[in-house]
Design an enzyme around this catalytic site. Structure first.
Site, short mmCIF file in Angstrom:
data_model
loop_
_atom_site.label_atom_id
_atom_site.label_comp_id
_atom_site.label_asym_id
_atom_site.label_seq_id
_atom_site.Cartn_x
_atom_site.Cartn_y
_atom_site.Cartn_z
N CYS A 1 0.75 -1.30 -0.01
CA CYS A 1 0.06 -0.10 0.01
C CYS A 1 0.84 1.32 -0.05
O CYS A 1 0.33 2.24 -0.28
CB CYS A 1 -0.79 -0.01 1.34
SG CYS A 1 -2.25 -1.27 0.84
N1 CO8 Z 1 -20.40 -9.55 7.38
C1 CO8 Z 1 -20.64 -9.84 8.66
N2 CO8 Z 1 -19.87 -10.04 9.77
C2 CO8 Z 1 -18.31 -10.29 9.53
C3 CO8 Z 1 -18.03 -9.98 8.26
C4 CO8 Z 1 -18.88 -9.58 7.20
N3 CO8 Z 1 -18.50 -9.61 5.89
N4 CO8 Z 1 -16.60 -9.96 8.29
C5 CO8 Z 1 -16.10 -10.40 9.62
N5 CO8 Z 1 -17.39 -10.36 10.36
C6 CO8 Z 1 -17.48 -10.88 11.54
C7 CO8 Z 1 -16.14 -11.46 12.36
O1 CO8 Z 1 -16.59 -12.98 12.06
C8 CO8 Z 1 -16.41 -11.30 13.50
O2 CO8 Z 1 -17.46 -12.09 14.27
P1 CO8 Z 1 -16.87 -12.46 15.77
O3 CO8 Z 1 -16.84 -11.36 16.69
O4 CO8 Z 1 -17.98 -13.34 16.13
O5 CO8 Z 1 -15.44 -13.23 15.79
C9 CO8 Z 1 -16.91 -9.70 13.76
O6 CO8 Z 1 -17.49 -9.52 12.39
C10 CO8 Z 1 -15.63 -8.79 13.79
O7 CO8 Z 1 -14.89 -9.15 12.73
P2 CO8 Z 1 -13.24 -8.48 12.70
O8 CO8 Z 1 -12.75 -8.19 14.08
O9 CO8 Z 1 -12.44 -9.02 11.48
O10 CO8 Z 1 -13.81 -6.99 12.38
P3 CO8 Z 1 -13.08 -5.45 12.50
O11 CO8 Z 1 -13.93 -4.79 12.97
O12 CO8 Z 1 -11.54 -5.80 12.83
O13 CO8 Z 1 -13.26 -4.91 11.19
C11 CO8 Z 1 -11.73 -4.68 9.07
C12 CO8 Z 1 -12.54 -5.67 10.12
C13 CO8 Z 1 -12.32 -3.86 8.36
C14 CO8 Z 1 -10.81 -5.47 8.10
C15 CO8 Z 1 -10.65 -4.01 10.20
O14 CO8 Z 1 -9.97 -4.80 10.88
C16 CO8 Z 1 -9.43 -3.07 9.06
O15 CO8 Z 1 -9.84 -2.24 8.44
N6 CO8 Z 1 -8.45 -3.18 9.68
C17 CO8 Z 1 -7.42 -2.22 9.07
C18 CO8 Z 1 -6.76 -3.19 7.83
C19 CO8 Z 1 -5.97 -2.58 7.04
O16 CO8 Z 1 -5.71 -1.41 7.19
N7 CO8 Z 1 -5.21 -3.38 6.28
C20 CO8 Z 1 -4.42 -2.74 5.23
C21 CO8 Z 1 -4.42 -3.85 4.28
S1 CO8 Z 1 -4.24 -2.90 2.76
C22 CO8 Z 1 -2.45 -3.26 2.27
O17 CO8 Z 1 -1.81 -3.36 3.07
C23 CO8 Z 1 -2.32 -3.50 0.88
C24 CO8 Z 1 -1.98 -5.00 0.64
C25 CO8 Z 1 -1.77 -5.28 -0.72
C26 CO8 Z 1 -2.97 -5.12 -1.48
C27 CO8 Z 1 -4.03 -6.40 -1.75
C28 CO8 Z 1 -4.79 -6.01 -2.87
C29 CO8 Z 1 -5.94 -7.08 -2.64
#
Ligand code: CO8
Length: 374
Positions: A156
């Site tokens: 990124c």
């Molecule tokens: N619908 C419903 N429920 C869901 C879903 C969904 N789609 N997804 C997860 N849940 C559930 C989970 O199972 C979990 O349930 P439980 O509590 O029962 O275990 C609950 O919702 C909470 O899940 P999370 O803890 O995963 O949810 P978060 O609140 O942490 O949100 C995010 C998830 C949005 C991914 C968040 O953690 C986030 O944005 N984090 C930062 C990530 C970030 O900035 N990453 C950078 C990546 S980009 C990068 O570096 C580039 C890489 C290379 C590019 C790749 C191109 C493809």
């Protein structure tokens, strides 16, 4: 040496859009199909059923509402769930080069330059559709640029690291005018069948022209005051795509980790302090007061994450003008996200106003670029 400036930027936005509603419908249909297929294993407890995705969760957890993609039909077909492209011959322009060239043409026009003015092309992106020849050399040929070209990847932060590279090359004299291009084809790289990440990414191409202020004559120029790049190893965002896979025992059996993998919560926690501290230190190193900062063009991964970084940097909640987001429309477009934000929300700044392009992602990698409107 005079100043190094960004004299033009361009965004190529793919026409096709997938809303959260369409995405969740496709995912839930896929879940139904899989759960039906493995009904026996699920009933016997051998296998967990795939739970539904939800629009409410996606908006609340990320702020994402839509994403632009290069192919929609494959992604939203519950029997397929990835983009479908025609295989191009080696003599045709590759998909990434096509996206890059489209963005580059807009940036060149904005900068008032043409191919003969450019002497270096950098293609900086998170994922490359092939190892070589470099996509950058293909873009160079397609545009008719002389000089040299190379690819670089720091996930990124590819675009901000690319900006630092371009500025340093211009300062050292190894290049005069650099075209830095970011074709991000994230849709080919994300696992659309994984509920935890199927909503995160979209496709876009961005480009910037970086040159010595003495040759720059566009109406909208930003001086690159300073750049700072930091990396710290982490496995929390990882992808194991690579040619050695064939050589590992059973290396080609489970291919899930050839697509994007992350521990999103951990990334969130680690990266917010890393980014806000870097921005504050970098401003301090350059004797710039936070009160003199007019704009934050942040990496577009998560709205709450950006809100938190903005609050830590400014010491108060930034307004939408100070910290614009394009996440709701584009989703995470990896290194191109902060460049899209800059392109769409920079024309209104007055001469002398200061802004920051800041990216963060896999590596971990953080890139900070301080700009002043001329
Ligand atoms: N619908 C419903 N429920 C869901 C879903 C969904 N789609 N997804 C997860 N849940 C559930 C989970 O199972 C979990 O349930 P439980 O509590 O029962 O275990 C609950 O919702 C909470 O899940 P999370 O803890 O995963 O949810 P978060 O609140 O942490 O949100 C995010 C998830 C949005 C991914 C968040 O953690 C986030 O944005 N984090 C930062 C990530 C970030 O900035 N990453 C950078 C990546 S980009 C990068 O570096 C580039 C890489 C290379 C590019 C790749 C191109 C493809």
């Amino acid at each position: 040496m005079s100043k190094v400036v960004i004299s033009g930027s361009g965004v190529f936005t793919p026409k096709e859009v997938i809303s959260n509603q369409e995405l969740v419908k496709a995912f839930n249909e896929y879940a139904d199909l899989q759960n039906k297929k493995f009904a026996k294993e699920i009933a016997s407890g051998e296998r967990e059923p795939i739970p539904y995705s939800s629009e409410e969760f996606i908006v609340k957890a990320s702020g994402i509402e839509n994403r632009h993609v290069m192919n929609k039909s494959g992604i939203i077909d519950p029997e397929i769930m990835y983009p479908i492209f025609n295989k191009r011959s080696d003599d045709e322009l590759s998909l990434m080069a096509e996206m890059g060239v489209k963005a580059a043409k807009i940036a060149l026009e904005k900068a008032g330059k043409d191919a003969k003015d450019i002497d270096c092309v950098i293609v900086a992106a998170s994922n490359f559709e092939r190892a070589y020849p470099a996509i950058a050399v293909e873009v160079q040929k397609a545009l008719g640029v002389k000089g040299f070209a190379f690819d670089m990847n720091i996930a990124c932060s590819s675009a901000t690291f690319g900006l630092q590279m371009a500025a340093d090359m211009i300062k050292s004299g190894s290049a005069k005018t650099v075209l830095m291009v970011n074709p991000e084809i994230c849709s080919g790289h994300v696992e659309w069948r994984d509920r935890d990440c199927h909503f995160i990414f979209g496709d876009v191409g961005t480009a910037m022209v970086i040159e010595d202020s003495e040759t720059a004559d566009s109406s909208n120029q930003f001086e690159i005051i300073a750049t700072k790049c930091v990396t710290e190893f982490s496995n929390n965002i990882r992808n194991n795509l690579g040619f050695l896979r064939r050589s590992y025992p059973n290396g080609m059996e489970d291919l899930r980790d050839m697509q994007f993998m992350q521990n999103g919560r951990k990334v969130f926690k680690d990266v917010v302090p890393m980014v806000s501290n870097l921005i504050l230190e970098h401003l301090n190193d350059n004797n710039i007061k936070v009160s003199n900062l007019s704009r934050l063009w942040l990496h577009q991964a998560n709205k709450s994450m950006n809100d938190m970084i903005g609050r830590k940097v400014l010491g108060r909640v930034p307004n939408e003008k100070e910290q614009p987001n394009i996440l709701q429309e584009y989703a995470n477009t990896s290194s191109a996200g902060s460049i899209v934000t800059f392109s769409q929300y920079s024309d209104d700044l007055e001469a002398g106003e200061i802004g920051i392009i800041c990216s963060f992602g896999a590596g971990y990698s953080v890139g900070n670029v301080i700009l002043k409107k001329l």
